[in-house]
Design an enzyme around this catalytic site. Structure first.
Site, PDB file in Angstrom:
ATOM      1  N   GLY A 161       9.543 -12.570   7.484  1.00  0.00           N
ATOM      2  CA  GLY A 161      10.530 -11.792   7.597  1.00  0.00           C
ATOM      3  C   GLY A 161      10.958 -10.657   8.589  1.00  0.00           C
ATOM      4  O   GLY A 161      10.506 -11.153   9.770  1.00  0.00           O
ATOM      5  N   ARG A 162      11.136  -9.472   8.347  1.00  0.00           N
ATOM      6  CA  ARG A 162      11.540  -8.535   9.341  1.00  0.00           C
ATOM      7  C   ARG A 162      10.170  -8.253  10.168  1.00  0.00           C
ATOM      8  O   ARG A 162       9.962  -8.137  11.304  1.00  0.00           O
ATOM      9  CB  ARG A 162      11.947  -7.148   8.782  1.00  0.00           C
ATOM     10  CG  ARG A 162      13.399  -7.552   8.052  1.00  0.00           C
ATOM     11  CD  ARG A 162      14.663  -7.677   9.131  1.00  0.00           C
ATOM     12  NE  ARG A 162      15.917  -7.855   8.335  1.00  0.00           N
ATOM     13  CZ  ARG A 162      16.655  -6.802   8.030  1.00  0.00           C
ATOM     14  NH1 ARG A 162      16.153  -5.596   8.511  1.00  0.00           N
ATOM     15  NH2 ARG A 162      17.906  -6.885   7.585  1.00  0.00           N
ATOM     16  N   SER A 243       0.983  -6.491   5.131  1.00  0.00           N
ATOM     17  CA  SER A 243       2.226  -6.392   4.315  1.00  0.00           C
ATOM     18  C   SER A 243       1.617  -5.562   2.862  1.00  0.00           C
ATOM     19  O   SER A 243       1.957  -4.416   2.733  1.00  0.00           O
ATOM     20  CB  SER A 243       2.776  -7.823   3.901  1.00  0.00           C
ATOM     21  OG  SER A 243       1.648  -8.598   3.735  1.00  0.00           O
ATOM     22  N   ARG A 244       0.641  -6.247   2.087  1.00  0.00           N
ATOM     23  CA  ARG A 244       0.485  -5.892   0.931  1.00  0.00           C
ATOM     24  C   ARG A 244      -0.967  -6.408   0.571  1.00  0.00           C
ATOM     25  O   ARG A 244      -1.378  -7.542   0.912  1.00  0.00           O
ATOM     26  CB  ARG A 244       1.275  -6.122  -0.200  1.00  0.00           C
ATOM     27  CG  ARG A 244       2.643  -5.270  -0.201  1.00  0.00           C
ATOM     28  CD  ARG A 244       2.125  -3.808  -0.391  1.00  0.00           C
ATOM     29  NE  ARG A 244       3.428  -3.118  -0.573  1.00  0.00           N
ATOM     30  CZ  ARG A 244       4.026  -2.497   0.289  1.00  0.00           C
ATOM     31  NH1 ARG A 244       3.685  -2.464   1.555  1.00  0.00           N
ATOM     32  NH2 ARG A 244       5.082  -1.627   0.026  1.00  0.00           N
ATOM     33  N   GLU A 273      -5.857   1.165  -3.314  1.00  0.00           N
ATOM     34  CA  GLU A 273      -5.804   2.261  -2.604  1.00  0.00           C
ATOM     35  C   GLU A 273      -5.766   3.650  -3.097  1.00  0.00           C
ATOM     36  O   GLU A 273      -5.247   3.933  -3.978  1.00  0.00           O
ATOM     37  CB  GLU A 273      -4.433   2.230  -1.779  1.00  0.00           C
ATOM     38  CG  GLU A 273      -4.253   1.080  -0.903  1.00  0.00           C
ATOM     39  CD  GLU A 273      -3.228   0.519   0.030  1.00  0.00           C
ATOM     40  OE1 GLU A 273      -2.139   1.501  -0.167  1.00  0.00           O
ATOM     41  OE2 GLU A 273      -2.782  -0.295   0.593  1.00  0.00           O
ATOM     42  N   HIS A 292      -3.217   2.405   5.050  1.00  0.00           N
ATOM     43  CA  HIS A 292      -1.882   2.032   4.796  1.00  0.00           C
ATOM     44  C   HIS A 292      -0.854   3.060   5.704  1.00  0.00           C
ATOM     45  O   HIS A 292      -0.072   3.604   5.276  1.00  0.00           O
ATOM     46  CB  HIS A 292      -1.804   2.064   3.447  1.00  0.00           C
ATOM     47  CG  HIS A 292      -0.313   1.423   2.778  1.00  0.00           C
ATOM     48  ND1 HIS A 292      -0.444   0.975   1.757  1.00  0.00           N
ATOM     49  CD2 HIS A 292       0.552   1.085   3.721  1.00  0.00           C
ATOM     50  CE1 HIS A 292       0.818   0.071   1.494  1.00  0.00           C
ATOM     51  NE2 HIS A 292       1.448   0.047   2.600  1.00  0.00           N
TER      52      HIS A 292
END
Length: 331
Positions: A161-162, A243-244, A273, A292
């Site tokens: 993706g981006r 990403s996650r 987190e 993050h």
């Protein structure tokens, strides 16, 4: 302070539109929006007061909503997420079945996150972590490990993706060979040598010197990289998780680092987190942990705000919004 103004919706009716901005925002940016849309009641609310603030809001600019907040918003029509990730939807399934449109700031964070990924990678390949520590001791010393150049190495990007695209583009700039996979049928850029679907994960891992995780977290990608997948990586390869959290098995990463199977890793996102004190990652060698923060920059904040500002104009005019999220897919 609340400014409630009647506005012409453009559909022949007059009503009151309320848009809530959660958390801090630059005063000049807010003032510019108010000047551009004098018919909108634009309200700032601390995050802890969001539930009350959105009770009669038509739209909200926030990181996400809890189920309690969503139920409190009686006339909500649009949620503009302040980030690219919208995993909060999974915890608020009522949003999926509703007519509320969700948009995100997809693309705003990509450049900064890609730079952050390479900052972590270069810190390991060029020994910057050791040199910084040596400087603090006042020691003129060489790195204890062989230094590595990126040219000629293979970068494997999971999620094109981006963010993944920005990582791939920079990898090509370092004269790296670039491989990628994506859960969707996306076009292959010229600088990506090969592009697989998710079925190509093992092939990508086996062929890559560096693996960057940039795929959204969904039911399909949660737990995508476990101990077996990490074992399929090249000995001494580097892992970057951008990403996650929840996509990569964190205990397996710690074990692979302790065993020396990975040459190093950089992680900016985690399944919980802040990262708990008892996490095995804290004690793992050759690992860079950042809280993050890979998407944080002045440029990112400005780009995210510009997406919100553009969409607010579209919302007021009754035009289609940009960056609309597929609520069922979660991205």
């Amino acid at each position: 302070m609340t400014y409630r103004i009647m506005f012409d919706s453009g559909r022949g009716t007059v009503g009151s539109m309320r848009v809530v901005i959660a958390g801090r925002a630059d005063a000049a940016d807010v003032a510019a929006l108010r000047a551009a849309h004098p018919g909108v009641d634009l309200v700032q609310a601390p995050r802890e007061e969001l539930t009350a603030a959105i009770a009669d809001a038509d739209a909200v600019y926030a990181l996400g909503l809890t189920p309690e907040q969503f139920r409190a918003a009686r006339r909500l029509r649009w949620v503009q997420s302040q980030g690219a990730g919208v995993e909060w939807i999974a915890a608020c399934p009522e949003v999926i079945e509703s007519a509320v449109t969700v948009t995100n700031t997809r693309g705003a964070h990509a450049q900064t996150i890609a730079e952050h990924a390479f900052a972590m990678l270069l810190s390991r390949t060029r020994g910057m972590d050791e040199f910084i520590a040596a400087k603090a001791r006042g020691a003129w010393t060489r790195a204890s490990r062989p230094l590595i150049g990126l040219s000629g190495m293979t970068m494997g990007v999971i999620g094109l993706g981006r963010i993944g695209g920005a990582v791939a583009q920079r990898a090509a700039g370092f004269d790296m060979r670039v491989l990628a996979l994506d859960a969707n049928d996306v076009p292959r850029p010229a600088y990506v040598e090969r592009l697989w679907g998710l079925e190509g994960l093992t092939d990508l891992l086996a062929a890559s010197d560096v693996v960057t995780v940039a795929i959204p977290i969904t039911a399909e990608t949660r737990g995508l990289l476990g101990a077996a997948q990490l074992a399929a990586m090249r000995p001494g390869a580097f892992l970057l998780v951008m990403s996650r959290g929840g996509i990569v098995d964190e205990a397996a990463v710690a074990a692979a680092l302790h065993a020396g199977r990975l040459g190093g890793a950089g992680m900016d996102v985690f399944s919980q987190e802040p990262l708990p004190a008892e996490s095995p990652l804290w004690g793992a060698p050759n690992l860079i942990i950042t809280p993050h923060s890979s998407g944080s920059s002045r440029q990112t904040t400005a780009l995210a705000w510009s997406i919100f500002a553009e969409n607010l104009g579209r919302f007021v005019r009754g035009e289609p919004l940009e960056n609309v999220v597929d609520k069922r897919k979660g991205y």
